[in-house]
Motif scaffolding. Structure first.
Motif, PDB file in Angstrom:
ATOM      1  N   LEU A  26       1.974   3.540   9.541  1.00 37.68           N
ATOM      2  CA  LEU A  26       2.466   4.695   8.859  1.00 37.68           C
ATOM      3  C   LEU A  26       2.002   4.804   7.915  1.00 37.68           C
ATOM      4  CD1 LEU A  26       5.947   2.602   9.587  1.00 37.68           C
ATOM      5  CD2 LEU A  26       5.340   4.856  10.364  1.00 37.68           C
ATOM      6  N   HIS A  27       1.001   4.240   7.786  1.00 43.56           N
ATOM      7  CA  HIS A  27       0.337   4.347   6.135  1.00 43.56           C
ATOM      8  C   HIS A  27      -1.163   4.770   6.521  1.00 43.56           C
ATOM      9  CE1 HIS A  27       2.999   1.982   4.063  1.00 43.56           C
ATOM     10  NE2 HIS A  27       3.145   2.718   2.981  1.00 43.56           N
ATOM     11  N   GLY A  28      -0.798   5.653   7.780  1.00 41.29           N
ATOM     12  CA  GLY A  28      -2.795   5.711   8.477  1.00 41.29           C
ATOM     13  C   GLY A  28      -3.607   5.243   8.413  1.00 41.29           C
ATOM     14  N   ARG A  29      -3.397   3.576   8.030  1.00 41.92           N
ATOM     15  CA  ARG A  29      -5.001   2.526   9.335  1.00 41.92           C
ATOM     16  C   ARG A  29      -4.960   2.392   7.359  1.00 41.92           C
ATOM     17  NH1 ARG A  29      -6.579   1.178  14.097  1.00 41.92           N
ATOM     18  NH2 ARG A  29      -4.922   0.132  14.318  1.00 41.92           N
ATOM     19  N   ASP A  30      -4.585   2.793   6.144  1.00 43.74           N
ATOM     20  CA  ASP A  30      -4.298   2.174   4.911  1.00 43.74           C
ATOM     21  C   ASP A  30      -4.233   0.731   4.191  1.00 43.74           C
ATOM     22  OD1 ASP A  30      -5.558   2.361   1.957  1.00 43.74           O
ATOM     23  OD2 ASP A  30      -4.622   4.436   1.672  1.00 43.74           O
ATOM     24  N   GLY A  31      -5.936  -0.192   4.711  1.00 43.68           N
ATOM     25  CA  GLY A  31      -5.251  -1.673   4.563  1.00 43.68           C
ATOM     26  C   GLY A  31      -4.948  -2.031   2.917  1.00 43.68           C
ATOM     27  N   LEU A  32      -5.947  -0.978   1.833  1.00 38.92           N
ATOM     28  CA  LEU A  32      -5.490  -1.742   0.813  1.00 38.92           C
ATOM     29  C   LEU A  32      -3.538  -1.149   0.052  1.00 38.92           C
ATOM     30  CD1 LEU A  32      -6.176  -1.415  -1.879  1.00 38.92           C
ATOM     31  CD2 LEU A  32      -6.813   0.284  -2.779  1.00 38.92           C
ATOM     32  N   ALA A  33      -3.397   0.109   0.774  1.00 39.34           N
ATOM     33  CA  ALA A  33      -2.139   0.619   0.685  1.00 39.34           C
ATOM     34  C   ALA A  33      -0.758  -0.375   0.794  1.00 39.34           C
ATOM     35  CB  ALA A  33      -1.639   1.989   1.373  1.00 39.34           C
ATOM     36  N   VAL A  34      -0.723  -0.958   2.545  1.00 34.62           N
ATOM     37  CA  VAL A  34      -0.440  -2.024   3.022  1.00 34.62           C
ATOM     38  C   VAL A  34       0.026  -3.106   2.203  1.00 34.62           C
ATOM     39  CG1 VAL A  34       0.260  -3.618   5.206  1.00 34.62           C
ATOM     40  CG2 VAL A  34      -0.188  -1.113   5.560  1.00 34.62           C
ATOM     41  N   LYS A  35      -1.933  -3.408   2.305  1.00 34.35           N
ATOM     42  CA  LYS A  35      -2.188  -5.550   0.329  1.00 34.35           C
ATOM     43  C   LYS A  35      -0.796  -4.585  -0.318  1.00 34.35           C
ATOM     44  CE  LYS A  35      -5.186  -7.600  -1.923  1.00 34.35           C
ATOM     45  NZ  LYS A  35      -6.679  -7.811  -2.198  1.00 34.35           N
ATOM     46  N   THR A  36      -0.975  -3.590  -1.009  1.00 28.66           N
ATOM     47  CA  THR A  36      -0.319  -3.497  -2.146  1.00 28.66           C
ATOM     48  C   THR A  36       1.803  -3.203  -2.268  1.00 28.66           C
ATOM     49  OG1 THR A  36      -2.546  -1.244  -2.841  1.00 28.66           O
ATOM     50  CG2 THR A  36       0.092  -1.474  -3.984  1.00 28.66           C
ATOM     51  N   LEU A  37       2.225  -2.682  -1.052  1.00 31.93           N
ATOM     52  CA  LEU A  37       3.216  -2.330  -0.466  1.00 31.93           C
ATOM     53  C   LEU A  37       3.795  -4.497  -0.874  1.00 31.93           C
ATOM     54  CD1 LEU A  37       5.263  -1.052  -0.150  1.00 31.93           C
ATOM     55  CD2 LEU A  37       4.938  -0.738   2.218  1.00 31.93           C
ATOM     56  N   LEU A  38       2.948  -5.169   0.369  1.00 31.70           N
ATOM     57  CA  LEU A  38       3.670  -6.481   0.344  1.00 31.70           C
ATOM     58  C   LEU A  38       3.013  -7.095  -0.614  1.00 31.70           C
ATOM     59  CD1 LEU A  38       1.950  -6.499   4.098  1.00 31.70           C
ATOM     60  CD2 LEU A  38       4.255  -5.947   3.610  1.00 31.70           C
ATOM     61  N   GLU A  39       2.283  -7.291  -1.066  1.00 32.61           N
ATOM     62  CA  GLU A  39       2.439  -7.879  -2.214  1.00 32.61           C
ATOM     63  C   GLU A  39       4.046  -7.303  -3.175  1.00 32.61           C
ATOM     64  OE1 GLU A  39      -1.429  -6.599  -4.022  1.00 32.61           O
ATOM     65  OE2 GLU A  39      -2.528  -8.090  -3.469  1.00 32.61           O
ATOM     66  N   ASN A  40       4.058  -6.248  -3.601  1.00 33.24           N
ATOM     67  CA  ASN A  40       5.336  -5.464  -4.678  1.00 33.24           C
ATOM     68  C   ASN A  40       6.733  -6.436  -3.872  1.00 33.24           C
ATOM     69  OD1 ASN A  40       3.508  -4.200  -6.460  1.00 33.24           O
ATOM     70  ND2 ASN A  40       4.323  -2.075  -5.421  1.00 33.24           N
ATOM     71  N   ALA A  41       6.537  -6.311  -2.197  1.00 35.82           N
ATOM     72  CA  ALA A  41       7.691  -6.636  -1.386  1.00 35.82           C
ATOM     73  C   ALA A  41       7.730  -7.784  -1.928  1.00 35.82           C
ATOM     74  CB  ALA A  41       7.263  -6.142  -0.262  1.00 35.82           C
ATOM     75  N   ALA A  42       6.741  -8.672  -2.389  1.00 31.49           N
ATOM     76  CA  ALA A  42       6.971 -10.343  -2.612  1.00 31.49           C
ATOM     77  C   ALA A  42       8.052 -10.606  -4.041  1.00 31.49           C
ATOM     78  CB  ALA A  42       5.571 -11.250  -2.371  1.00 31.49           C
ATOM     79  N   LYS A  43       7.566  -9.597  -4.711  1.00 33.61           N
ATOM     80  CA  LYS A  43       8.156  -9.382  -5.912  1.00 33.61           C
ATOM     81  C   LYS A  43      10.059  -9.396  -5.875  1.00 33.61           C
ATOM     82  CE  LYS A  43       4.157  -9.012  -7.540  1.00 33.61           C
ATOM     83  NZ  LYS A  43       3.308  -7.496  -8.377  1.00 33.61           N
ATOM     84  N   GLY A  44      10.239  -7.828  -4.866  1.00 32.14           N
ATOM     85  CA  GLY A  44      11.396  -7.435  -5.070  1.00 32.14           C
ATOM     86  C   GLY A  44      11.612  -6.334  -3.750  1.00 32.14           C
ATOM     87  N   PRO A  45      12.715  -5.674  -3.644  1.00 27.26           N
ATOM     88  CA  PRO A  45      12.938  -4.900  -3.361  1.00 27.26           C
ATOM     89  C   PRO A  45      11.807  -3.450  -3.565  1.00 27.26           C
ATOM     90  CG  PRO A  45      14.078  -4.392  -4.568  1.00 27.26           C
ATOM     91  CD  PRO A  45      13.858  -5.323  -4.989  1.00 27.26           C
TER      92      PRO A  45
END
Length: 466
Positions: free
Chosen positions: A324-343
């Protein structure tokens, strides 16, 4: 075929290394650099093939030259010869253009046998070739554990440690794991929930120092690419049985960890005409809440009649987010790090694209029981609670009655007699002959606190060459 991490920082690997590695060193999951694509003509030519030969056609591009074709064919023949039905994944009709694909005809009565019977053979082959020993560490919400133990218990180069949430799996599920004898088999009941078990596994893969450098961990959970690869096949199998690829199909998939439905998404990308994929969840509905409202937020995990789906952190969802993020690994990493903290939410256009790919529904225990009872009264066909959720979601979300709707039948009802009883039916689903004495077999498992250091200490002490 090369494999890359969803977080973009780990080195690309070949099939053998991905098989043994599981989680990438950057914490991501491995996916193919590119997917094979089959023409309608090629898919059409597969009609009438035995399941094992169809499996070879679909999976061989992923294995490529890592395993000689003849050896891989033999492995697949052996894998699916142990299933109790000649069709391997037979289809049962419920109503006009409505079907259940029975994925519970393997040794442990759950869909996970399709992948884990193969995974055990793949591990044995590669480890023998490398003269290497590994420690398998896995978490289960009920079915993965028994399927992994059954698939790997004869592997000479493996010790296997399976974590399950103490008193939160059905008795049949627990006994299927804890009654298998073998010096290399260890069952750990963790005083916590499945997400606690899964977190320990992920953290242990990230830091394997507790093994003292003497061996390495290997994964059997659906983070292992080989699991996903094997599950793609039965989407092609069902389609070909019902007139595909000349007509499109719809699938409803009971899912907690997103692996089984992600395989359907990949089948579509590989050229199989699929018009609808329905994510079917229980009260632990993080996937449904994301699909319906673009909010990925963890709630308190609830215990339900469908324990294999009592999951709040859906590991394989990361693989979809990567696309969904155009295979952008950094975007996925950032999103999941944020998801660990909240919605978290994703950009609206990305979410709308996901909505085109998937429908979703959440089915509570009452509706699950209602569905088990209704289907039995209509057809004298007994569903397990997970499949019942799939059937209810399929009926609630169906877009086009002219398109065949296939619900994935993920487990045998005998594994969940409490749910059948709670539906008001007096019928008792019998265990198959090979498991008739299950309740008489001796159990063997260790109960440990929800503490990663204690679990790691147990593993370090009990693997074969410790």
């Amino acid at each position: 075929m090369r494999y890359i991490s969803t977080r973009g920082e780990a080195p690309a690997l070949g099939f053998e290394d991905v098989l043994l590695t599981g989680l990438a060193t950057d914490g991501g999951l491995y996916v193919p650099e590119s997917l094979p694509h089959f023409s309608l003509e090629e898919i059409r030519s597969w009609r009438g093939l035995p399941y094992s030969e169809l499996a070879f056609k679909v999976m061989h591009p992923f294995v490529d030259d890592a395993i000689p074709a003849d050896d891989f064919r033999k492995m697949l023949d052996e894998t699916y010869s142990v299933f109790a039905h000649k069709a391997v994944a037979p289809l049962v009709q419920l109503d006009t253009n409505e079907w259940v694909m029975e994925l519970f005809r393997g040794p442990t009565l759950a869909f996970k046998d399709f992948a884990l019977q193969l995974l055990g053979r793949l591990l044995d082959y590669v480890l023998e070739k490398r003269k290497q020993h590994v420690v398998i560490m896995g978490a289960t919400s009920g079915d993965t554990g028994s399927a992994a133990i059954e698939g790997c218990r004869r592997c000479e180069h493996v010790d296997i440690f399976i974590l399950h949430p103490h008193q939160r799996v059905s008795e049949v599920q627990r006994r299927q794991m804890t009654t298998v004898q073998g010096d290399n088999i260890h069952n750990i009941a963790v005083r916590g929930n499945f997400d606690d078990c899964q977190r320990m596994v992920k953290e242990s893969f990230g830091n394997q120092s507790f093994l003292g450098g003497k061996t390495q961990l290997a994964a059997v959970n659906s983070i292992n690419w080989a699991r996903i690869m094997a599950q793609i096949v039965y989407y092609f199998h069902a389609s070909l049985a019902l007139g595909g690829p000349d007509r499109s199909m719809a699938f409803s998939v009971p899912t907690g960890n997103f692996g089984d439905i992600f395989a359907g998404y990949l089948a579509k990308k590989m050229g199989l005409p699929i018009s609808q994929l329905v994510i079917a969840t229980n009260r632990n509905d993080i996937l449904h809440r994301f699909m319906s409202g673009n909010k990925y937020e963890q709630h308190q995990l609830e215990h339900t009649l469908s324990p294999s789906m009592d999951i709040m952190v859906s590991s394989n969802f990361e693989r979809l987010l990567f696309d969904l993020h155009g295979r952008d690994g950094l975007a996925v990493k950032t999103l999941l790090e944020n998801a660990a903290k909240g919605p978290v939410s994703i950009e609206d256009y990305r979410w709308k694209h996901a909505r085109k790919l998937f429908d979703s529904d959440a089915v509570d225990d009452k509706k699950t029981c209602d569905t088990i009872r209704e289907i039995y009264e209509q057809n004298e066909y007994l569903l397990d609670p997970h499949t019942a959720i799939g059937v209810r979601a399929a009926r609630n979300c169906r877009r086009d009655p002219a398109v065949p709707m296939i619900t994935l039948g993920t487990a045998h009802p005998a594994k969940f007699p409490d749910a059948v009883a709670e539906s008001g039916l007096t019928v008792e689903p019998p265990l198959p002959t090979h498991m008739a004495d299950l309740f008489e077999r001796e159990e063997r498992y260790t109960v440990l606190d929800n503490d990663i250091s204690g679990v790691q200490e147990f593993i370090a002490k009990h693997w074969k060459n410790a």
